[in-house]
Scaffold this motif. Structure first.
Motif, mmCIF file in Angstrom:
data_model
loop_
_atom_site.group_PDB
_atom_site.id
_atom_site.type_symbol
_atom_site.label_atom_id
_atom_site.label_comp_id
_atom_site.label_asym_id
_atom_site.label_seq_id
_atom_site.Cartn_x
_atom_site.Cartn_y
_atom_site.Cartn_z
ATOM 1 N N LYS A 22 -1.102 5.217 121.893
ATOM 2 C CA LYS A 22 -2.525 4.486 121.882
ATOM 3 C C LYS A 22 -2.517 3.390 121.527
ATOM 4 C CE LYS A 22 -3.828 9.543 120.689
ATOM 5 N NZ LYS A 22 -4.628 10.613 120.170
ATOM 6 N N TYR A 27 2.985 10.620 132.546
ATOM 7 C CA TYR A 27 2.756 9.204 131.731
ATOM 8 C C TYR A 27 3.536 8.333 132.963
ATOM 9 C CZ TYR A 27 -1.297 10.569 128.508
ATOM 10 O OH TYR A 27 -1.781 10.549 127.732
ATOM 11 N N ILE A 31 -1.487 1.612 124.674
ATOM 12 C CA ILE A 31 -2.027 1.437 125.762
ATOM 13 C C ILE A 31 -3.358 0.483 125.842
ATOM 14 C CG2 ILE A 31 -3.979 3.029 126.673
ATOM 15 C CD1 ILE A 31 -1.815 5.546 126.290
ATOM 16 N N LEU A 71 5.479 1.401 127.160
ATOM 17 C CA LEU A 71 5.172 2.940 126.840
ATOM 18 C C LEU A 71 6.068 3.892 128.234
ATOM 19 C CD1 LEU A 71 1.487 1.326 127.672
ATOM 20 C CD2 LEU A 71 2.071 2.672 125.735
ATOM 21 N N ILE A 89 3.193 -2.127 129.145
ATOM 22 C CA ILE A 89 3.737 -1.260 130.042
ATOM 23 C C ILE A 89 4.815 -0.673 130.369
ATOM 24 C CG2 ILE A 89 3.325 0.294 132.101
ATOM 25 C CD1 ILE A 89 0.527 -1.721 132.379
#
Length: 571
Positions: free
Chosen positions: A287, A324, A290, A312, A309
């Motif tokens: 989180k 995701y 993000i 991620l 990203i």
């Protein structure tokens, strides 16, 4: 157990859901490539199954949705197909567009709930095995919810419903007191995870090895874990033996726990989730990353945002969060100025296959010199097949008579004319024996030839009778080891064995000798019988043996064996 679910519409993936580790994004692309023909040209309302990359996929198109369910290889494909049909009927009966269900968050949660129900409807199975009194029943009651209903499988097993993460599983407990019951095999089959439960005071090697052999025999490729239970006192010797010997043998983890400690029970649940490879919760820093990427985008720092990203995406890949992964990859394309387009599965181009040439032609003309030196034969030229008008005619020399070659003579043979000889079949020999003799051309000697022929026939007959007597004497002497009778007439002719070719006849005679020896309570292999037959043929000077010869050979062999046995007993 059900591990992943994919829904496709119009050759595009519109829904992904993972329950446990299975295919990564790259591996799933390879799976789509392997079933490309089913997606591009689907067979309506038909479901198929196929093992790919250590998992089983059940796939097919029902109505306008193409379903792909990923399960373990031990799951029954028929049960998975029935669940897919039930889901298809539910979706089509809702009256809603599937794309709307996927796009709207609240509807998507309802679809997730349907998929989770299917996961438990397939009854993922965790099995407890171990000797009576090791703590299996106590562990099952601690892992399940209080007041949760159980169901019995006949009179030998009880099934508890337990929750691991957001998923439910069936936990099987064997309730009979017989550690060596034949029902253990039926009990353990179809397990997704086998849990060995032993008491830390268990020193019976026989019981421990019995359950290890049960696992190896019934479900050798199933995931497994060792649990050693104790209440207060712990036997360190037994624990070390388990860790050094049994856990190492099965390449499995061992865990020691106190059955009265609630914290240990929670750790056991985490241990089961890890061995089932269930999808883990995302780490807290996910989180935070993000939030950092959103701040970078607000500042128009696209290179930094893309870098975050991409981190991620790696985390989402590791934790099997495929939704995701797809979302972040689309965002990266937007930041790079590329137009994101949903990937459409196109028909796979047909692979080039080897085609044999329709016609083979040779341009070079090959000439072959004739063996008789009369000319040449061109390649491709037809060869005439001579017609034979008489059995005595030579088919290879139809155009010219067979004559002796004229060789110039020298020395004392000079001037002597060549004399041609013609040959005819000898009148002395019948059918199977062919002999040739010169034919006299003078007609004045015909009477003399007839007289000589009659004398020769008498001598030939006398020779055959003498030879037959010698053979009978030899056979009698060989097989009975006694003097043959002197003035007895010849025995009536015995029918000879005639079977096909020489090899077939030898095999038949060997089998007959083998069978005859067996009837007399002895045994001689077929290979040795063949060798024995060949030796008899040489000694008797016969190409074909009759039944009496084989009978005498069998009696001789049995007699020699009995004499040897008596000699051994005496010595």
């Amino acid at each position: 157990m059900l591990r992943q679910v994919f829904l496709l519409k119009d050759k595009k993936v519109i829904y992904r859901r993972s329950f446990a580790l299975a295919y990564t994004s790259e591996e799933f692309e390879q799976v789509l490539d392997k079933i490309n023909e089913f997606i591009v040209k689907p067979a309506q309302n038909q479901l198929f199954h196929r093992p790919i990359f250590n998992f089983q996929i059940v796939f097919g198109q029902l109505n306008d949705i193409f379903y792909i369910f990923v399960t373990d290889t031990g799951d029954k494909s028929k049960s998975v197909q029935d669940e897919i049909k039930t889901l298809s009927n539910t979706l089509s009966g809702s009256g809603l567009n599937v794309e709307d269900l996927v796009s709207e968050m609240e509807n998507k949660r309802e679809l997730d709930g349907l998929i989770e129900e299917i996961h438990y409807s397939l009854h993922p199975k965790i099995t407890l095995i171990g000797p009576w009194g090791s703590g299996k029943t106590a562990l099952a009651e601690r892992l399940s919810k209080k007041g949760e209903e159980t169901r019995d499988i006949m009179d030998f097993a009880r099934v508890h419903k337990i929750q691991l993460g957001n998923l439910y599983f069936d936990l099987w407990d064997f309730i009979l007191e017989d550690d060596f019951s034949p029902l253990w095999g039926n009990y353990i089959r179809g397990s997704d995870l086998v849990v060995f439960v032993f008491n830390s005071f268990e020193k019976s090697t026989r019981k421990i090895e019995n359950f290890i052999n049960l696992f190896k025999r019934e479900v050798p490729f199933t995931r497994k874990v060792f649990l050693l239970s104790h209440s207060k006192n712990l036997d360190a010797v037994v624990v070390n033996k388990f860790q050094e010997q049994y856990s190492t043998e099965l390449k499995s983890e061992s865990f020691v726990y106190d059955i009265t400690d609630d914290e240990k029970v929670t750790q056991i649940k985490e241990l089961l989730q890890r061995h089932l490879e269930l999808k883990r919760s995302l780490p807290p820093r996910f989180k935070d990353l993000i939030v950092e990427s959103n701040k970078a985008i607000e500042k128009d720092d696209y290179p930094q945002a893309i870098k975050i990203i991409e981190q991620l995406i790696k985390i989402a890949e590791e934790y099997q969060e495929l939704e995701y992964v797809a979302l972040f990859r689309k965002k990266v394309m937007e930041l790079k100025g590329e137009i994101p387009v949903d990937q459409i599965i196109e028909e796979k181009p047909a692979e080039k296959t080897f085609m044999a040439p329709q016609r083979v032609t040779f341009k070079d003309v090959i000439t072959v010199k004739s063996l008789d030196g009369l000319g040449t034969q061109k390649s491709g030229q037809k060869i005439e097949i001579p017609s034979i008008s008489s059995l005595t005619e030579d088919p290879t020399n139809l155009k010219r008579k067979r004559e002796t070659t004229q060789i110039p003579r020298s020395g004392k043979f000079a001037g002597v004319k060549d004399k041609k000889l013609t040959f005819e079949r000898s009148p002395l020999v019948k059918n199977d024996i062919v002999g040739l003799k010169p034919k006299e051309s003078s007609k004045s000697k015909t009477d003399v030839a007839d007289k000589k022929g009659e004398e020769t026939v008498d001598k030939y007959t006398e020779f055959q009778e003498k030879k037959q007597q010698e053979k009978q004497s030899f056979l009698h002497d060989m097989f009975t080891h006694t003097d043959p009778p002197i003035a007895e007439p010849l025995p009536p002719p015995i029918k000879e064995i005639s079977v096909g070719t020489e090899e077939e006849r030898l095999n038949y005679e060997a089998e007959l000798l083998h069978k005859t020896i067996q009837e007399r309570g002895r045994n001689l292999s077929l290979d040795n019988c063949r060798t024995f037959i060949q030796q008899i043929q040489l000694k008797l000077n016969k190409d074909i043996l009759n039944e009496q010869d084989i009978l005498n050979a069998a009696n001789l062999y049995v007699k020699k064996i009995e004499e040897r046995e008596k000699y051994i007993q005496r010595s």
